[in-house]
Motif scaffolding. Sequence first.
Motif, PDB file in Angstrom:
ATOM      1  N   ASN A1230      -2.372  14.348  -3.779  1.00 55.47           N
ATOM      2  CA  ASN A1230      -1.755  14.535  -2.469  1.00 55.47           C
ATOM      3  C   ASN A1230      -2.385  13.572  -1.467  1.00 55.47           C
ATOM      4  OD1 ASN A1230      -0.137  16.618  -3.417  1.00 55.47           O
ATOM      5  ND2 ASN A1230      -1.783  18.121  -3.113  1.00 55.47           N
ATOM      6  N   TYR A1231      -1.676  12.525  -1.211  1.00 51.31           N
ATOM      7  CA  TYR A1231      -2.158  11.550  -0.232  1.00 51.31           C
ATOM      8  C   TYR A1231      -0.964  11.028   0.547  1.00 51.31           C
ATOM      9  CZ  TYR A1231      -0.545   8.106  -3.654  1.00 51.31           C
ATOM     10  OH  TYR A1231       0.219   7.380  -4.524  1.00 51.31           O
ATOM     11  N   ASN A1232      -1.245  10.286   1.582  1.00 57.31           N
ATOM     12  CA  ASN A1232      -0.190   9.792   2.474  1.00 57.31           C
ATOM     13  C   ASN A1232       0.465   8.561   1.851  1.00 57.31           C
ATOM     14  OD1 ASN A1232       1.456   9.139   4.587  1.00 57.31           O
ATOM     15  ND2 ASN A1232      -0.194   8.536   5.986  1.00 57.31           N
ATOM     16  N   TYR A1233       1.513   8.778   1.069  1.00 60.41           N
ATOM     17  CA  TYR A1233       2.186   7.651   0.427  1.00 60.41           C
ATOM     18  C   TYR A1233       3.041   6.852   1.412  1.00 60.41           C
ATOM     19  CZ  TYR A1233       6.287  10.706   0.323  1.00 60.41           C
ATOM     20  OH  TYR A1233       7.332  11.523   0.670  1.00 60.41           O
ATOM     21  N   LEU A1234       3.265   7.373   2.621  1.00 63.91           N
ATOM     22  CA  LEU A1234       4.014   6.617   3.636  1.00 63.91           C
ATOM     23  C   LEU A1234       3.154   5.585   4.344  1.00 63.91           C
ATOM     24  CD1 LEU A1234       6.028   9.549   5.270  1.00 63.91           C
ATOM     25  CD2 LEU A1234       6.838   7.886   3.588  1.00 63.91           C
ATOM     26  N   PHE A1235       1.844   5.605   4.081  1.00 62.43           N
ATOM     27  CA  PHE A1235       0.944   4.686   4.764  1.00 62.43           C
ATOM     28  C   PHE A1235       1.322   3.236   4.483  1.00 62.43           C
ATOM     29  CE2 PHE A1235      -2.866   2.166   5.256  1.00 62.43           C
ATOM     30  CZ  PHE A1235      -3.442   2.676   6.398  1.00 62.43           C
ATOM     31  N   GLN A1236       1.698   2.926   3.254  1.00 66.75           N
ATOM     32  CA  GLN A1236       2.013   1.550   2.878  1.00 66.75           C
ATOM     33  C   GLN A1236       3.235   1.027   3.623  1.00 66.75           C
ATOM     34  OE1 GLN A1236       0.097  -0.164   0.901  1.00 66.75           O
ATOM     35  NE2 GLN A1236      -1.219   1.453   0.100  1.00 66.75           N
ATOM     36  N   ASN A1237       4.099   1.926   4.081  1.00 65.61           N
ATOM     37  CA  ASN A1237       5.314   1.483   4.770  1.00 65.61           C
ATOM     38  C   ASN A1237       5.061   1.135   6.227  1.00 65.61           C
ATOM     39  OD1 ASN A1237       6.731   2.043   2.414  1.00 65.61           O
ATOM     40  ND2 ASN A1237       7.207   4.137   3.054  1.00 65.61           N
ATOM     41  N   GLU A1238       3.914   1.567   6.774  1.00 62.47           N
ATOM     42  CA  GLU A1238       3.685   1.396   8.209  1.00 62.47           C
ATOM     43  C   GLU A1238       2.566   0.413   8.543  1.00 62.47           C
ATOM     44  OE1 GLU A1238       5.743   2.677  10.237  1.00 62.47           O
ATOM     45  OE2 GLU A1238       6.782   3.998   8.813  1.00 62.47           O
ATOM     46  N   TRP A1239       1.713   0.090   7.589  1.00 67.59           N
ATOM     47  CA  TRP A1239       0.571  -0.758   7.880  1.00 67.59           C
ATOM     48  C   TRP A1239       0.614  -2.003   7.008  1.00 67.59           C
ATOM     49  CZ3 TRP A1239      -2.239   0.554  12.034  1.00 67.59           C
ATOM     50  CH2 TRP A1239      -2.159   1.869  12.473  1.00 67.59           C
ATOM     51  N   CYS A1240       0.413  -3.135   7.654  1.00 69.02           N
ATOM     52  CA  CYS A1240       0.430  -4.441   6.973  1.00 69.02           C
ATOM     53  C   CYS A1240      -0.975  -4.741   6.463  1.00 69.02           C
ATOM     54  CB  CYS A1240       0.897  -5.521   7.946  1.00 69.02           C
ATOM     55  SG  CYS A1240       0.859  -7.197   7.293  1.00 69.02           S
ATOM     56  N   GLU A1241      -1.169  -4.639   5.147  1.00 68.91           N
ATOM     57  CA  GLU A1241      -2.475  -4.877   4.526  1.00 68.91           C
ATOM     58  C   GLU A1241      -2.381  -6.096   3.616  1.00 68.91           C
ATOM     59  OE1 GLU A1241      -4.810  -0.730   4.200  1.00 68.91           O
ATOM     60  OE2 GLU A1241      -3.178  -0.928   2.761  1.00 68.91           O
ATOM     61  N   VAL A1242      -3.365  -6.972   3.718  1.00 69.36           N
ATOM     62  CA  VAL A1242      -3.351  -8.240   2.999  1.00 69.36           C
ATOM     63  C   VAL A1242      -4.696  -8.442   2.334  1.00 69.36           C
ATOM     64  CG1 VAL A1242      -3.018 -10.741   3.169  1.00 69.36           C
ATOM     65  CG2 VAL A1242      -1.738  -9.209   4.679  1.00 69.36           C
ATOM     66  N   SER A1243      -4.665  -8.848   1.097  1.00 69.06           N
ATOM     67  CA  SER A1243      -5.894  -9.208   0.377  1.00 69.06           C
ATOM     68  C   SER A1243      -6.243 -10.658   0.693  1.00 69.06           C
ATOM     69  CB  SER A1243      -5.701  -9.016  -1.129  1.00 69.06           C
ATOM     70  OG  SER A1243      -6.846  -9.425  -1.825  1.00 69.06           O
ATOM     71  N   ILE A1244      -7.513 -10.901   1.017  1.00 70.09           N
ATOM     72  CA  ILE A1244      -7.959 -12.255   1.385  1.00 70.09           C
ATOM     73  C   ILE A1244      -8.760 -12.831   0.236  1.00 70.09           C
ATOM     74  CG2 ILE A1244      -9.340 -13.610   3.006  1.00 70.09           C
ATOM     75  CD1 ILE A1244      -8.690 -11.561   5.147  1.00 70.09           C
ATOM     76  N   LEU A1245      -8.340 -13.980  -0.246  1.00 68.14           N
ATOM     77  CA  LEU A1245      -9.058 -14.627  -1.343  1.00 68.14           C
ATOM     78  C   LEU A1245     -10.384 -15.172  -0.825  1.00 68.14           C
ATOM     79  CD1 LEU A1245      -6.209 -16.515  -3.218  1.00 68.14           C
ATOM     80  CD2 LEU A1245      -7.043 -14.190  -3.529  1.00 68.14           C
ATOM     81  N   PRO A1246     -11.456 -15.006  -1.575  1.00 61.63           N
ATOM     82  CA  PRO A1246     -12.780 -15.444  -1.096  1.00 61.63           C
ATOM     83  C   PRO A1246     -12.918 -16.962  -1.108  1.00 61.63           C
ATOM     84  CG  PRO A1246     -12.943 -14.624  -3.329  1.00 61.63           C
ATOM     85  CD  PRO A1246     -11.532 -14.357  -2.895  1.00 61.63           C
ATOM     86  N   VAL A1247     -13.766 -17.451  -0.233  1.00 57.50           N
ATOM     87  CA  VAL A1247     -14.107 -18.874  -0.177  1.00 57.50           C
ATOM     88  C   VAL A1247     -15.562 -18.982  -0.615  1.00 57.50           C
ATOM     89  CG1 VAL A1247     -14.327 -20.907   1.291  1.00 57.50           C
ATOM     90  CG2 VAL A1247     -12.483 -19.267   1.683  1.00 57.50           C
ATOM     91  N   GLU A1248     -15.788 -19.480  -1.816  1.00 52.86           N
ATOM     92  CA  GLU A1248     -17.138 -19.493  -2.372  1.00 52.86           C
ATOM     93  C   GLU A1248     -17.723 -20.893  -2.425  1.00 52.86           C
ATOM     94  OE1 GLU A1248     -18.779 -16.925  -2.911  1.00 52.86           O
ATOM     95  OE2 GLU A1248     -17.407 -15.261  -3.268  1.00 52.86           O
ATOM     96  N   ARG A1249     -16.881 -21.900  -2.703  1.00 49.47           N
ATOM     97  CA  ARG A1249     -17.416 -23.235  -2.943  1.00 49.47           C
ATOM     98  C   ARG A1249     -16.949 -24.213  -1.887  1.00 49.47           C
ATOM     99  NH1 ARG A1249     -15.530 -24.180  -9.103  1.00 49.47           N
ATOM    100  NH2 ARG A1249     -13.569 -23.533  -8.180  1.00 49.47           N
ATOM    101  N   GLU A1250     -17.728 -25.226  -1.661  1.00 51.47           N
ATOM    102  CA  GLU A1250     -17.288 -26.333  -0.839  1.00 51.47           C
ATOM    103  C   GLU A1250     -16.299 -27.168  -1.642  1.00 51.47           C
ATOM    104  OE1 GLU A1250     -17.749 -27.105   2.194  1.00 51.47           O
ATOM    105  OE2 GLU A1250     -19.413 -25.861   2.861  1.00 51.47           O
ATOM    106  N   ARG A1251     -15.327 -27.736  -0.956  1.00 46.97           N
ATOM    107  CA  ARG A1251     -14.288 -28.504  -1.666  1.00 46.97           C
ATOM    108  C   ARG A1251     -14.860 -29.724  -2.370  1.00 46.97           C
ATOM    109  NH1 ARG A1251     -11.673 -30.014  -4.681  1.00 46.97           N
ATOM    110  NH2 ARG A1251      -9.495 -30.625  -4.794  1.00 46.97           N
ATOM    111  N   THR A1252     -15.899 -30.335  -1.818  1.00 44.67           N
ATOM    112  CA  THR A1252     -16.444 -31.563  -2.410  1.00 44.67           C
ATOM    113  C   THR A1252     -17.154 -31.289  -3.724  1.00 44.67           C
ATOM    114  OG1 THR A1252     -18.433 -31.250  -1.065  1.00 44.67           O
ATOM    115  CG2 THR A1252     -16.717 -32.686  -0.179  1.00 44.67           C
ATOM    116  N   GLU A1253     -17.433 -30.019  -4.017  1.00 40.35           N
ATOM    117  CA  GLU A1253     -18.112 -29.704  -5.258  1.00 40.35           C
ATOM    118  C   GLU A1253     -17.169 -29.744  -6.458  1.00 40.35           C
ATOM    119  OE1 GLU A1253     -19.806 -25.898  -4.761  1.00 40.35           O
ATOM    120  OE2 GLU A1253     -20.979 -26.420  -2.991  1.00 40.35           O
ATOM    121  N   VAL A1254     -15.886 -29.835  -6.231  1.00 34.16           N
ATOM    122  CA  VAL A1254     -14.909 -29.735  -7.314  1.00 34.16           C
ATOM    123  C   VAL A1254     -14.484 -31.138  -7.732  1.00 34.16           C
ATOM    124  CG1 VAL A1254     -12.716 -28.759  -8.008  1.00 34.16           C
ATOM    125  CG2 VAL A1254     -14.103 -27.574  -6.330  1.00 34.16           C
ATOM    126  N   PRO A1255     -14.761 -31.550  -8.927  1.00 36.50           N
ATOM    127  CA  PRO A1255     -14.297 -32.865  -9.397  1.00 36.50           C
ATOM    128  C   PRO A1255     -12.808 -32.837  -9.681  1.00 36.50           C
ATOM    129  CG  PRO A1255     -15.404 -31.702 -11.167  1.00 36.50           C
ATOM    130  CD  PRO A1255     -15.555 -30.851  -9.945  1.00 36.50           C
TER     131      PRO A1255
END
Length: 1567
Positions: A1230-1255
């Motif tokens: 028993n939980y509020n299943y209507l919550f997803q319809n009213e709130w905008c939730e977004v997963s943020i991808l992590p930033v771990e490395r500097e771009r220059t480190e990637v060959p």
Amino acid sequence: MAKTLNLRVHKRNYSENSNINEEILINQKDVPDVAIGDVVEIYHPEDEESRLLLQVASLSDEFQPKGTVSIAQNIASTFQLRAYKDVIVNKVDPKSVALDLVEMLFKDQYFSRSDFWRLRNGIINSCVYLNKKIEHAEMRPQVMEMWSKGERVMCGTITEDTRIVYRSSTAVVQIFIQMSSEMWDFDILGEDLYFEKALNGFLTDLFAKWKEQNCLHDVTIVLFSRTFYKAQSLDDFPEYMRDCIVCDYKGRYYQDFYRIVVQNERYDDWTSTMMLLRKLCNSYKEKILNYHKQRGQKVPTAYNSTAAQGNFLETLNMSLNLFEGYYIDRNFDRTGKVAVVITPGAGVFEVDRELANITKQRTIDCGVGSDLVCMGEQPLHAAPLFKFHNKHAKTSLEVGDDYNIPHWMNHSFYISKSQIKARLQGSFIPRIKPPPEFYEDQRRPSERKLIARPQNNQTEDEDSRNFPFVDYDEYDAQIWKLPTPNSTRFGSLKSPYHSRRQPQTLAEAKQIKKPRKRNVSDDYPSVMVEKGERRGSPAINIPSLARSSSTEDLSSSVGCYPIIKKVPSRESNDSFEAEESFFLRRIVGSAESPVGHSRKHIHQAKSRRALINPFAPSRMQFKMTSNRRRWVHAFPTDPQGAAVQTHHFHIYNKRDSSTLDSKLSRDSLKMSQLSMDIKKQPSFIGQDEKMYSEPSSLKCTASGLVSEEKFYVGSVDSCKSISPTSSVQNLERLFQGSSLGSVNNSNVFDLGVQGGKVTKSKAKENRSYLWGPTGEQEWSPDMTTGQDWFPAYGYQNDSCLVKPILTADIHSQNFCAGISVDWKSLTMPASLPITTDYFPDKRSLENDYTLSQYTLIPEDVNNEYYSSPPVSEDEKFYRRKPLSVTELFRELISQRLAQGFQIITKKKSAKQSLDMSVGSSPQLLLTSSLIRARPRSGPQDEIYLSIGLIFHKLTLSGQTIQVTQYRPRHEQRQMNHLYRYRFQVPDSLSYDISTSQFKNEKLENYNWNYLDQYICTRGEGDYGLLDHLKYWQARFFLLPCNNPATRKIIEGNDRIFPRCDIYQMRSKLELQQLISGFVRFLETLNKIRRTAQTRRPKQHSGENTASTPTSDQQTSPSSQKEVVTLSTSMPSSKLIEAMRDPQTGLPMIPKQTGLPESCFISEEAVDWCIQNIQEVKDISSGITLMQRLQDEHFICHATGNPYHKFIHGFYLYNIVSPKDKPKADAYGPNYNYLFQNEWCEVSILPVERERTEVPLFATDESPCQMSELWVNKMTNDWRTLSGIDSGAQGWGQQLATLTHKYVHVDVDSNNKSDRPEWASAKYHAYYSPNAAFEIQLQWMVATGPILGDLVTTWGRKAQACGFHLLPVPGDPFALPSAPDSDPLRGPIFIPLDIASLAQGGKAIFHDLDPDAKSKKLLHFQDEIIKRYGFMPINVCVSQTHQHYLTDEQQQYVHCTGGMFILIESGQIVTPKERKTTSSRFGKKSAGELRKDYIARQNSSSSAAEVLTQNKIGFLWSWNFMSSKRWRSPNTGDESFQDKMLADFRQFCSNENHRLTEFWNDFKVSSL
């Protein structure tokens, strides 16, 4: 009672809380009989003509001194009322000053048709005046023009019967210029070429009008033409040309070309565009005719078609393909759509019958304005005119052409300054161009003897004497002869024409045949008295003609019929018994009517019908249809009540009136007298049908104005009766056996052909003229599209239908040829009216329609809400109140209006009779009885709506809404037309081949029952937005701004062309700042209100900061000590206590409705852990710690779902209070299943490395993974982590995918609307600072201006967060051949010169297998476009460890939002493989279609070479949605975008070895 008061003026908005906001301030003691809401008139005693009407909104003694009246200053200046002068104030009856029509103008706003209706309802019973600004639900139109009783007025009151026309100065305008062969001919005066007349004349005047009226249209300008080739077969063409060569019905081969000059541009100054147009027009003909010529290739000779033979209908359908998608890519600052075609011809076009039917139905259904502007001379016949292709001319015996006059098109004839000068000087200007043979005969007088006719028959050749003879005069007499009641369906067998021996040669004919004399009286004006067949109805079938036997052997000229007389029946008007004795015969109705001419041989004959005579279209009247009445309420009416177009006028030269009598024959004069008396005759249609009649005489000018030189009359003038083109014989026949009645006879009927007054009878209402959009305006050869350039002296303007004579200097730059063109339609196009007045009769409903009904009971549908209503504020937040039955009823009307329906304005008597017919229908006996059985309590209402042949009746009875649908019994045939053409978009280098489909929409297939259920449930539960509902969509991208490279390019020196590949990758600190800004932006979307104290600044360093306390920590040593000692080994309760600390703890969200207490954002929680806990040094360890706290039930997702894992990003969690801790341990489902319809939730991808480190080439990873843009579906699927039971969710979460989620949008949080409104948003489930973030609004129930203000607010907040929010197309790379795309828009292919990178004759990546090579090449292309500032439009999705890119994931958008790029991989496909792929599967993938599209570009080589070419490169597309309103220094302007494209092309073509240098640098960096 009139009262004299002293006038004062005041400025409005002087004080917010005072009555000075009102238009009029008056002391109640001065006018005791005036109450709030009354209308008063104000005028100076010495100037009674200028009267002002105002509505009293408030009465008070304190603000206005006694004996004075004060009005707003701007109103006083408009009506020239002088302050401190006496005025008369008089209360008036609102009905006496009621308006018939009001035109309202709006700008920079989007209005749907439902908004129009709600705005109209909001201003009923209000008083308006010229230029009054109205505001209702954020809609802000301005009163532009008002009409009352045929006159233009300055003020009046709006009633229920007032028709309102909405015009827009910010519309979508598509201008098509027909570059036919006549464009390079001189006009009738020999001074200008027609294309010079079009550009330097019409377009220059049009743009001047736009500037004068402050118009800012969204404009597309296209040059189009049809090119014929002198070829006998397709084999005469080179192979590379055959793909787009089409053969017409005459065996001619042709191609159609379209050159788009500007596309979706909004300019204040069109000077540069005019220069470009002149340049393109000068070179257009030569380029098109020589386009396919190549060395060593023989190409058939090309020549341009004439205007009549051109691709006119195809062009209109191209615009309709775009306009029909009005709900896609919705812009909030433009309303209205119009297609303007400029042709050098006279408005005559040879067209295909089926394509004409498709165009007509699509134009009418879509409600699009189509304006035809002719540069040629106005012909002596009706225009525009369609001549149908006779595809069976070679195999049939049919003779003659079949014409159609399209009533759904507005037309004008442009008059140039040279023509005006000539007419002012009294020069004769012919209205037809002499044929070329005439000029040849004049040039070669010495050769006249060679072609002179022999003087006697003895010199004739024997072949000439024996040439088969066709008596065309007699044939014409028979072909137009009316069939008799005794004739068979193939014609009369006893015709004298067939009984006697026919002459076989010309010589025989001369002996027995005398020349046929044609008189003016040979034309028979008539009125069609249509009678329905026993099983058909004129509402759908072709109308029929009732005749008397007295006209058996009467023949008439083209399309003209004798008038017949019928004794009025004593039965009711709905009775058809008395009509069955009349002979029934089908007549022409419109373009969709079948053709069948009379044939010489009986066994080959078809049933005949009358053809249209273009020279006398007004002599045929037709059964009124819903299509004819679609636009009628957009036109003002003259004093007699006929809807007219104000730029069409009859003209009669009064100077010649003295000689007119001598020119008329005796019969013509007698006919004139009879034509005057015919108005006095009893009606032969019905009885007790009265009309308003006045005595008529030749001197009457009730609807015109008289000057000394010219006499102007409107559409219905009594002076038309002196025209010699009428027939006295018919009128005499009509009055045989009857005496002329008196003027006072109550049963009067207007025949229409005489141009008399408009009747109010049913007979008149059900008939219309063939010509013109109104169907009530008569055509004659005297009519012209504007005579306002005549001298303005010596006349009295008796009619406001005639605009003031133009007094501007003809030599001035701002001179426009007055109203010779319908400037109002071209400058401020009108939207389709929301009302109409046509409804089929009782018999038609019974025979030609099928009925279906369903009932909506909101209480039953929303029973769950009413049985257990919400109690707390949080419950009310998630469970919104359903619509009441009255709100639902009004919303159902709004939705039908939004989809193109119109409200039918009918009399109550008609409603009652219809109710009886419906109730007695066998299909509805049971339903009707059930309905009657329900107790009728509550509101009662009923309304009728229509679109095409579909009618809806909505009935509100108590708490029940009944929907009755009337559909045609015989459904409309689905017509489909496949079209091939070549087009060149701006910035493209060639004419590309494309195809498009034109088809009429099956309106009866729309699922109204589903939509009504969606409205009833407010879009929640099982009913959601589906594609077939045609819901509105607006897509936006959130992009980072403030890029220094953009400013550097914009500010660069133009003399030194700047390089544009200077964009750098953002540092880790910049990326983390973007994440912080993104979180703040989502707070705005979710309406979370946070103060500076609840949002503390973050430290963006990747290391643990516990040893370096912040300024907040330094203020509290104890808290500093506590923070330092935080560790993951501590009990969870201690960590929770640290989080709750008001000074150094986790920043919490203030309590607000819908959220639990102690709520926080997951991204901020992870960031807090990194800063304050020793062992937590990166995001992944922070997520692990927070997940531990959730598993131990110390924290929980805001839904209360224990299975919801901890997700990094903008996800809302709360700290569980100690008292709820035991409950949390035992959490169930028993939980509020209507919550997803009213709130905008977004997963943020992590930033771990500097771009220059990637060959670049160190691994086999995809570009997405290397730039940390990828999502592993197995471990990071938000749907799995959130523990959502998809079966228990609403439709939004059921449609959610891995990359997209749905959320409800609170559109009207400030309650500005007069109805409940809602929308939904589709948005990215994941965000990366290296990619764009998408928000797509979707709605059915929202007011355009309110939603536009919401988006503007979002954009303003985005700038404060370091972003810019920009509108983008739904599919930036939509191909022109796609079903719902613009046929004249296509991406530009930019090839990448890979060959220049080869070394030693070996291509790059030659040692790799095809898959690895494709991946490496994709990496290389990805690095190139990132150097130009492009970023992916979304994150990538990976399936386990095998990464792949979908079509959408190869799309990139520039950081300024103005450009898009799609990486097109270069896999070589042989013709054999391609054929197998396309034949095995019916539909090709988007990638395959794009490869075909690219292969057809620059297709100058053979077809086999085209298919096997290695097309490696990029597709470039512009963001046509980003208008000037959205542009800023961060987005750049048009010049910046041109620099980007030019430099990118240079780079990809390896100019100055830039591509090679880039390749070498990356090879070195990868080592």
